[in-house]
Design a protein around this motif. Structure first.
Motif, PDB file in Angstrom:
ATOM      1  N   UNK A  15      -2.262   9.514 -16.913  1.00 45.26           N
ATOM      2  CA  UNK A  15      -1.911   8.104 -17.090  1.00 45.26           C
ATOM      3  C   UNK A  15      -3.160   7.230 -17.194  1.00 45.26           C
ATOM      4  N   UNK A  16      -4.155   7.494 -16.352  1.00 47.35           N
ATOM      5  CA  UNK A  16      -5.401   6.721 -16.420  1.00 47.35           C
ATOM      6  C   UNK A  16      -6.057   6.889 -17.791  1.00 47.35           C
ATOM      7  N   UNK A  17      -6.121   8.135 -18.263  1.00 46.63           N
ATOM      8  CA  UNK A  17      -6.721   8.392 -19.570  1.00 46.63           C
ATOM      9  C   UNK A  17      -5.911   7.748 -20.691  1.00 46.63           C
ATOM     10  N   UNK A  18      -4.597   7.867 -20.613  1.00 42.71           N
ATOM     11  CA  UNK A  18      -3.724   7.291 -21.633  1.00 42.71           C
ATOM     12  C   UNK A  18      -3.879   5.780 -21.687  1.00 42.71           C
ATOM     13  N   UNK A  19      -4.016   5.160 -20.528  1.00 47.11           N
ATOM     14  CA  UNK A  19      -4.156   3.709 -20.465  1.00 47.11           C
ATOM     15  C   UNK A  19      -5.384   3.234 -21.229  1.00 47.11           C
TER      16      UNK A  19
ATOM     17  N   UNK B 202      -3.595  14.419 -24.120  1.00 47.09           N
ATOM     18  CA  UNK B 202      -4.018  14.798 -22.772  1.00 47.09           C
ATOM     19  C   UNK B 202      -3.971  16.319 -22.697  1.00 47.09           C
ATOM     20  N   UNK B 203      -5.137  16.945 -22.740  1.00 49.08           N
ATOM     21  CA  UNK B 203      -5.223  18.413 -22.673  1.00 49.08           C
ATOM     22  C   UNK B 203      -5.354  18.797 -21.203  1.00 49.08           C
ATOM     23  N   UNK B 204      -4.234  19.127 -20.590  1.00 47.33           N
ATOM     24  CA  UNK B 204      -4.180  19.317 -19.136  1.00 47.33           C
ATOM     25  C   UNK B 204      -4.101  20.783 -18.719  1.00 47.33           C
ATOM     26  N   UNK B 205      -3.825  21.681 -19.647  1.00 47.46           N
ATOM     27  CA  UNK B 205      -3.509  23.046 -19.271  1.00 47.46           C
ATOM     28  C   UNK B 205      -4.691  23.907 -18.879  1.00 47.46           C
ATOM     29  N   UNK B 206      -5.837  23.703 -19.507  1.00 44.46           N
ATOM     30  CA  UNK B 206      -6.981  24.581 -19.260  1.00 44.46           C
ATOM     31  C   UNK B 206      -7.637  24.232 -17.928  1.00 44.46           C
ATOM     32  N   UNK B 207      -7.595  25.179 -17.005  1.00 42.12           N
ATOM     33  CA  UNK B 207      -8.236  24.979 -15.711  1.00 42.12           C
ATOM     34  C   UNK B 207      -9.005  26.219 -15.266  1.00 42.12           C
ATOM     35  N   UNK B 208      -9.287  27.099 -16.215  1.00 36.82           N
ATOM     36  CA  UNK B 208     -10.070  28.302 -15.927  1.00 36.82           C
ATOM     37  C   UNK B 208     -10.714  28.786 -17.227  1.00 36.82           C
TER      38      UNK B 208
ATOM     39  N   UNK C 246     -13.100  12.860 -24.654  1.00 32.04           N
ATOM     40  CA  UNK C 246     -13.436  12.344 -23.330  1.00 32.04           C
ATOM     41  C   UNK C 246     -13.111  13.426 -22.304  1.00 32.04           C
ATOM     42  N   UNK C 247     -14.006  13.619 -21.351  1.00 27.46           N
ATOM     43  CA  UNK C 247     -13.844  14.673 -20.358  1.00 27.46           C
ATOM     44  C   UNK C 247     -13.771  14.060 -18.958  1.00 27.46           C
ATOM     45  N   UNK C 248     -13.318  14.854 -17.986  1.00 21.72           N
ATOM     46  CA  UNK C 248     -13.312  14.316 -16.618  1.00 21.72           C
ATOM     47  C   UNK C 248     -14.631  14.591 -15.909  1.00 21.72           C
ATOM     48  N   UNK C 249     -15.221  15.756 -16.127  1.00 24.41           N
ATOM     49  CA  UNK C 249     -16.486  16.103 -15.470  1.00 24.41           C
ATOM     50  C   UNK C 249     -17.195  17.155 -16.313  1.00 24.41           C
ATOM     51  N   UNK C 250     -18.463  16.932 -16.595  1.00 22.43           N
ATOM     52  CA  UNK C 250     -19.197  17.793 -17.529  1.00 22.43           C
ATOM     53  C   UNK C 250     -19.237  19.244 -17.053  1.00 22.43           C
TER      54      UNK C 250
ATOM     55  N   UNK D 275      -7.651  10.682 -30.194  1.00 22.16           N
ATOM     56  CA  UNK D 275      -8.454  10.732 -28.976  1.00 22.16           C
ATOM     57  C   UNK D 275      -7.942  11.891 -28.137  1.00 22.16           C
ATOM     58  N   UNK D 276      -8.836  12.495 -27.345  1.00 26.97           N
ATOM     59  CA  UNK D 276      -8.428  13.636 -26.523  1.00 26.97           C
ATOM     60  C   UNK D 276      -9.125  13.577 -25.175  1.00 26.97           C
ATOM     61  N   UNK D 277      -8.345  13.711 -24.119  1.00 25.42           N
ATOM     62  CA  UNK D 277      -8.858  13.771 -22.761  1.00 25.42           C
ATOM     63  C   UNK D 277      -8.765  15.194 -22.260  1.00 25.42           C
ATOM     64  N   UNK D 278      -9.908  15.769 -21.922  1.00 24.25           N
ATOM     65  CA  UNK D 278      -9.977  17.129 -21.385  1.00 24.25           C
ATOM     66  C   UNK D 278     -10.011  17.030 -19.867  1.00 24.25           C
ATOM     67  N   UNK D 279      -8.905  17.398 -19.235  1.00 20.96           N
ATOM     68  CA  UNK D 279      -8.768  17.282 -17.779  1.00 20.96           C
ATOM     69  C   UNK D 279      -8.781  18.659 -17.130  1.00 20.96           C
ATOM     70  N   UNK D 280      -9.690  18.846 -16.191  1.00 23.86           N
ATOM     71  CA  UNK D 280      -9.704  20.083 -15.406  1.00 23.86           C
ATOM     72  C   UNK D 280      -9.111  19.870 -14.019  1.00 23.86           C
ATOM     73  N   UNK D 281      -8.999  18.613 -13.609  1.00 18.05           N
ATOM     74  CA  UNK D 281      -8.523  18.304 -12.266  1.00 18.05           C
ATOM     75  C   UNK D 281      -9.678  18.252 -11.290  1.00 18.05           C
TER      76      UNK D 281
END
Length: 331
Positions: A121-125, A220-226, A243-247, A292-298
């Motif tokens: 939601x933050x990224x989408x906003x 919102x690319x949320x699935x990749x976490x490994x 856009x990424x959450x953490x390099x 636009x694309x947000x890469x989220x690892x959590x």
């Protein structure tokens, strides 16, 4: 002093999405300003059990509040079939930064679902078109629910297209939301054509083609976490405002990890981190932007921020089970 034990229903009851979203925004801002500490996520790989453990500690000072904690979480893919357990389980220890007292031990599985939806939601906003009314979701598992709930808090979502190879999962999703949204089953291509697309799958080969995305879709690319996970074609990552959450986390285990490791993607292809946009150091969506694309690892800061909201409301509502975890007689 007593520690508050919060079960899944307690966490869900007190994690109000309308408050978790700004708390996560505060966490991204604190991290960008240097007012947070978040050691790298550590992994214990257990190939004999087709699983792993992950530890995620963090501290943040958001100005009006500060918080600290650690989440212990796993991914064991055989759990549902062999043990009748969830694939992912988590436990959050939420502590007082002033003296390290464990204020709460709470269900981290529900916490993870909620904060993941809030992060999207933050990224989408910041990155989606202002009048986004359609949301596509690829993957109808437990994460899909909070994607809709979070994004619908900050955009006037009316139409929802959900896609999954598990028809029963799609049916459950539709039944849950059909009274509130125009929700229907659709193909991946139909979901990808929406104003906003959230992908929440564990795949290791891209399933969303670049050609299917709308001209101004925010992803919102949320699935990749490994390491090895990869939902979107490399062409999408190269074309998008990325856009990424953490390099360190995204290059290791985010959506970009596979093309990054192969040298297809470089630092020049990354627009910036979400925290930079939240604090105003970089603009979010601009008039000329396409995909636009947000890469989220959590991130652990997201867990701590969500735990802060949950704990404060649980105390107000007299929820949970107080118990003595620490012997305060020992000095």
């Amino acid at each position: 002093m007593e520690t508050l034990l919060l079960n899944p229903s307690d966490v869900v009851a007190n994690a109000r999405m309308a408050e978790v979203i700004p708390a996560l925004s505060d966490a991204f801002a604190a991290y960008e300003r240097g007012d947070a500490q978040m050691p790298a996520k550590s992994y214990i790989d257990l190939p004999r059990y087709d699983g792993d453990f992950r530890s995620m500690p963090a501290y943040l000072d958001a100005g009006e509040w500060e918080a600290a904690g650690i989440k212990w979480v796993n991914v064991h893919t055989d759990n549902p079939d062999e043990y009748d357990l969830p694939t992912v389980m988590g436990t959050m220890i939420y502590s007082d930064p002033r003296n390290a007292f464990p204020l709460s031990v709470m269900d981290g599985t529900s916490l993870t679902r909620i904060r993941t939806g809030a992060a999207a939601a933050v990224a989408t906003d910041h990155l989606a078109v202002a009048d986004a009314r359609s949301l596509g979701i690829v993957g109808a598992g437990v994460q899909s629910y909070t994607q809709l709930e979070g994004i619908a808090e900050i955009r006037p979502i009316e139409e929802v297209v959900v896609s999954d190879i598990d028809e029963a999962a799609v049916a459950r999703f539709i039944e849950r939301y059909e009274d509130d949204f125009d929700v229907r089953a659709g193909s991946i291509a139909e979901a990808a054509a929406c104003d906003v697309l959230s992908t929440v799958t564990p795949v290791e080969e891209p399933i969303v083609p670049r050609s299917a995305l709308g001209e101004h879709t925010h992803v919102n690319a949320m699935g990749a976490d490994a390491a090895g996970k990869h939902e979107h074609e490399d062409e999408t990552l190269l074309d998008a405002k990325l856009v990424i959450d953490d390099f360190s986390q995204t290059t290791h285990s985010g959506e970009i990890n596979v093309p990054w490791s192969a040298g297809v993607l470089s630092e020049d292809d990354i627009y910036g981190e979400l925290g930079e946009i939240v604090v105003g150091d970089r603009p979010g969506r601009e008039p000329g932007d396409g995909i636009t694309l947000f890469d989220s690892t959590g991130l652990a800061i997201q867990d701590v921020a969500t735990a802060h909201v949950v704990y404060e409301h649980a105390r107000e509502n007299d929820n949970g089970y107080p118990f003595e975890l620490v012997d305060t007689r020992i000095r």
